[in-house]
Design an enzyme around this catalytic site. Structure first.
Site, mmCIF file in Angstrom:
data_model
loop_
_atom_site.group_PDB
_atom_site.id
_atom_site.type_symbol
_atom_site.label_atom_id
_atom_site.label_comp_id
_atom_site.label_asym_id
_atom_site.label_seq_id
_atom_site.Cartn_x
_atom_site.Cartn_y
_atom_site.Cartn_z
ATOM 1 N N CYS A 273 0.820 -1.222 0.000
ATOM 2 C CA CYS A 273 0.000 0.000 0.000
ATOM 3 C C CYS A 273 0.849 1.265 0.000
ATOM 4 O O CYS A 273 0.608 2.187 -0.794
ATOM 5 C CB CYS A 273 -0.977 -0.018 1.174
ATOM 6 S SG CYS A 273 -0.235 -0.048 2.826
ATOM 7 N N HIS A 327 -2.565 0.875 7.227
ATOM 8 C CA HIS A 327 -2.942 0.838 5.807
ATOM 9 C C HIS A 327 -3.154 2.251 5.304
ATOM 10 O O HIS A 327 -3.539 3.151 6.059
ATOM 11 C CB HIS A 327 -4.223 0.022 5.609
ATOM 12 C CG HIS A 327 -4.580 -0.195 4.159
ATOM 13 N ND1 HIS A 327 -3.724 -0.812 3.272
ATOM 14 C CD2 HIS A 327 -5.689 0.145 3.450
ATOM 15 C CE1 HIS A 327 -4.303 -0.862 2.072
ATOM 16 N NE2 HIS A 327 -5.485 -0.282 2.158
ATOM 17 N N GLU A 339 -6.196 1.813 -3.946
ATOM 18 C CA GLU A 339 -5.349 1.170 -2.945
ATOM 19 C C GLU A 339 -4.716 -0.096 -3.496
ATOM 20 O O GLU A 339 -5.214 -0.705 -4.453
ATOM 21 C CB GLU A 339 -6.174 0.797 -1.711
ATOM 22 C CG GLU A 339 -7.253 -0.245 -2.004
ATOM 23 C CD GLU A 339 -7.999 -0.737 -0.775
ATOM 24 O OE1 GLU A 339 -7.526 -0.496 0.349
ATOM 25 O OE2 GLU A 339 -9.056 -1.376 -0.945
#
Length: 365
Positions: A273, A327, A339
């Site tokens: 990510c 995240h 993402e």
């Protein structure tokens, strides 16, 4: 000897963020992260022949310091004498291979380090007994994303060769970029430098002043990493221009369909990510940090209602470390985001999730 954990990081001024409230959209009512004592392999296998002190008190980590070699005793003592520094813990840090993949590891004394660990792990006697007896605790990300199951056997390779270890638990250390904990005895067997890193607890310190003092005491060769959330900026920069943000988004969109790869930073091959977003910004001429926690501290905190294209969205979703930023995604507008989600999924566009949402950051130059 194993390579020490010294990562390239942006200037400290880029790691701090203004004191602005953040959080999930109040109209949605996002749920906070649940806490859970980390699962361990089989407690019946513990010999109980290594003493581990009980959990005493929660201690914060403001900075993590790492050097290429053992830190001199007088330098460590000087850090302890800095005003507002309450505790300094010496640990061993290096990059090793875990099943042939580079992984940052700390060699710790379980009796003392547990007091600095996230609460669900800190309070678990079994977690630290297993580490003391020679097992390895992997972070939640590494354990799950690389499918290294609790109770499984792995091979860890350092400067002194290979050491077989049992995966004892998936428990995040709370220090960004550190993905495994072992005992200092195991670290020595792997060839990890002894005493080349410090965990610094100074909950009442001015973070900017403390950074300057640590640099003055330890010198330029030592990396000083901010661990806590920065409550205020050191220097306020300008937001990235919208024209550049559009290039950042175009870069990220060019990787749609590319697989998620833990630690991945390669276009067309795989990204995690934070690696995806660092690459997308870098290709547009903007430098942001590599790891998710540092990206959280790399700009202005933005309220949900004030989101605009290019803002970074963050979540706290690790039950073993409920305060840990785990995240990141980039906001596209109209309730959508892009993402690199997790192993088994490709880079994608999806509606913004508010469950376990931590807040948003507008990147500054």
């Amino acid at each position: 000897m194993a390579d020490p954990v010294v990562e390239d990081r942006p200037p400290v001024s880029e790691q701090f963020a203004p004191d602005a409230p953040s959080g999930a959209d109040p109209r949605v009512g996002a749920t906070p992260s649940a806490t859970a004592s980390p699962e361990v392999a089989d407690p019946e296998d513990l010999r109980r022949d290594a003493y581990v002190a009980p959990f005493r008190e929660a201690r914060s980590i403001e900075y993590f310091v790492v050097a290429p070699d053992t830190l001199p005793t007088d330098a460590v003592d000087a850090v302890r004498e800095i005003g507002d520094v309450e505790h300094v813990l010496t640990v061993d840090a290096a990059r090793v291979l875990v099943d042939d993949q580079a992984t940052s590891v700390l060699g710790v004394d379980p009796s003392t380090f547990r007091n600095h660990a996230p609460k669900p792990s800190a309070e678990s006697d079994d977690v630290w007994q297993g580490v003391a007896e020679g097992r390895i605790a992997l972070s939640k990300d590494v354990g799950t994303e690389r499918e290294l199951e609790v109770g499984g056997d792995i091979t860890v390779t350092g400067g002194r060769g290979e050491v077989p270890l049992e995966v004892w638990t998936h428990a995040t250390s709370g220090i960004a970029g550190i993905d495994a904990l072992i005992s200092r005895e195991t670290a020595a067997a792997l060839g990890v430098p002894e005493g080349n890193a410090l965990v610094v607890s100074a909950p009442d310190a001015d973070l900017w002043e403390l950074y300057e003092e640590l640099g003055a005491v330890l010198g330029e060769e030592v990396s000083v990493q901010l661990v806590t959330d920065a409550p205020e900026p050191s220097v306020s920069g300008d937001s990235v221009p919208s024209s550049v943000i559009e290039q950042v988004i175009a870069n990220a969109e060019s990787q749609l369909g590319v697989p998620y790869v833990w630690g991945g930073t390669t276009p067309g091959v795989g990204f995690d990510c934070s690696g995806l977003l660092q690459w997308a910004f870098r290709e547009a001429g903007v430098s942001i940090p590599r790891v998710t926690h540092d990206q959280w501290n790399a700009g202005e905190r933005i309220e949900f209602d004030d989101l605009r294209r290019g803002d970074l969205l963050f979540w706290r979703s690790d039950p073993t470390a409920p305060d840990y930023i785990s995240h990141v995604a980039i906001y596209l507008g109209d309730g959508m985001m892009l993402e690199a989600p997790r192993t088994g999924l490709d880079v994608r566009v999806t509606p913004v999730r508010t469950a376990k949402y931590a807040g948003a950051v507008r990147v500054q130059t």
